[in-house]
Design an enzyme around this catalytic site. Structure first.
Site, PDB file in Angstrom:
ATOM      1  N   ASP A 104      -9.461   7.802  -4.050  1.00 25.29           N
ATOM      2  CA  ASP A 104      -8.168   8.295  -3.591  1.00 25.29           C
ATOM      3  C   ASP A 104      -7.715   9.459  -4.470  1.00 25.29           C
ATOM      4  OD1 ASP A 104      -5.587   8.648  -2.654  1.00 25.29           O
ATOM      5  OD2 ASP A 104      -4.985   6.562  -2.897  1.00 25.29           O
ATOM      6  N   GLY A 109     -11.371   5.866   0.201  1.00 25.00           N
ATOM      7  CA  GLY A 109     -10.210   6.649  -0.160  1.00 25.00           C
ATOM      8  C   GLY A 109      -8.905   5.901  -0.047  1.00 25.00           C
ATOM      9  N   HIS A 110      -7.874   6.616   0.400  1.00 24.17           N
ATOM     10  CA  HIS A 110      -6.498   6.119   0.367  1.00 24.17           C
ATOM     11  C   HIS A 110      -6.279   4.922   1.284  1.00 24.17           C
ATOM     12  CE1 HIS A 110      -2.251   6.545  -0.539  1.00 24.17           C
ATOM     13  NE2 HIS A 110      -1.951   6.647   0.730  1.00 24.17           N
ATOM     14  N   PHE A 111      -6.877   4.956   2.468  1.00 23.51           N
ATOM     15  CA  PHE A 111      -6.681   3.886   3.448  1.00 23.51           C
ATOM     16  C   PHE A 111      -7.914   2.977   3.465  1.00 23.51           C
ATOM     17  CE2 PHE A 111      -3.561   6.974   5.073  1.00 23.51           C
ATOM     18  CZ  PHE A 111      -2.456   6.141   5.183  1.00 23.51           C
ATOM     19  N   GLN A 145       0.861  -1.188   0.000  1.00 25.94           N
ATOM     20  CA  GLN A 145       0.000   0.000   0.000  1.00 25.94           C
ATOM     21  C   GLN A 145       0.894   1.234   0.000  1.00 25.94           C
ATOM     22  OE1 GLN A 145      -0.727   2.509   2.498  1.00 25.94           O
ATOM     23  NE2 GLN A 145      -2.580   3.371   1.587  1.00 25.94           N
TER      24      GLN A 145
END
Length: 289
Positions: free
Chosen positions: A237, A263-265, A102
């Site tokens: 994201d 999103g990103h996480f 990641q």
């Protein structure tokens, strides 16, 4: 539920902290974290999978509970992080594993994969970019920083090292902000706020420009080795967009792709769903027989 064990070992005099769970007799998954996180980002996924897999999640030097050597004693580049983690892999005598990447896990993990392709039985990719089309609008300050590192461009980058910048990375684009534990971004900020850590992070953020020059090398690795690949990507994201997820199919036409409404996480909202995807993917591929 298998319990998580919290360990550390010394690599060239640097303490590397890692979370470990499951039996070593089970298929192994090495989990490489992103920025500004640590192995803490995998806490839920480890619990989801530990009864069936052997999971190892290290913190890089300067992150989480690993040592934070001074910049004159440790070179904070992705090349060097990858060397440290490769030595960590060898110290644990890991000889085959699925590699979960990641964010920063991509430039660390792909360097290792290119050098040691025999180690990698499969890839699990979550917002871990390897294609220029995946670079999103939130990277604009980074592009200016890479082009000309000066006081002005560096100060712009310092914004993402603040509590507001860290929180943004966790909540931007999520499906339901009430599912995002504030403990996660506050935990990350605790480590970012250590004296001297901002400069370490700026060194890495500046070095990130060198990752883009290696994208063709990583893509060649994918074409040559065709590792079985599962992609579970937060499609909202702003840093690494869904175009980056779909671009993998150029070199890995058989890749399994799931675009998640977050999103990103992505693990903060969808760790249980991602665990199901991983279990189904690894079981179907019979990679560790």
């Amino acid at each position: 539920m298998a319990s998580i064990r919290y360990n550390s070992l010394s690599i060239d005099g640097v303490k590397i902290f890692y979370r470990e769970a499951g039996s070593r007799s089970n298929p192994a998954i090495l989990l490489l974290h992103g920025f500004p996180s640590s192995s803490h980002m995998y806490r839920d996924l480890i619990n989801d999978l530990a009864d069936r897999y052997y999971l190892i999640a290290p913190d890089y030097p300067g992150f989480g509970n690993s040592d934070m050597p001074d910049r004159d004693k440790y070179t904070y580049t992705f090349d060097n992080l990858s060397v440290t983690i490769e030595k960590f892999i060898d110290a644990l005598k890991l000889t085959k594993f699925a590699l979960y990447m990641q964010d920063y896990g991509s430039p660390v993990g792909y360097r290792i994969a290119v050098r040691r392709p025999e180690l990698i039985k499969a890839l699990i990719i979550q917002n871990a970019n390897a294609y220029e089309e995946g670079i999103g609008p939130a990277i604009e300050d980074g592009k200016r920083f890479w082009a000309n590192r000066n006081t002005e461009t560096e100060n712009a980058m310092r914004n993402i090292l603040t509590a507001e910048g860290t929180k943004f990375q966790y909540i931007d684009g999520v499906e339901d902000v009430q599912r995002i534990s504030p403990d996660a971004y506050r935990y990350d900020q605790l480590f970012l706020d250590r004296p001297g850590n901002n400069e370490i992070q700026l060194d890495l953020l500046y070095d990130y420009r060198n990752n883009l020059t290696l994208y063709p090398v990583w893509q060649q690795y994918l074409r040559d080795h065709q590792p079985p690949t599962l992609i579970t990507w937060g499609k909202n994201d702003a840093m690494f967009t869904e175009k980056g997820a779909l671009a993998y199919r150029k070199d890995l036409p058989k890749a399994e792709v799931h675009l998640l409404n977050t999103g990103h996480f992505a693990l903060e909202e969808f760790h249980a769903e991602i665990a199901v995807y991983i279990d189904r993917f690894l079981s179907a591929a019979s990679l560790f027989v």
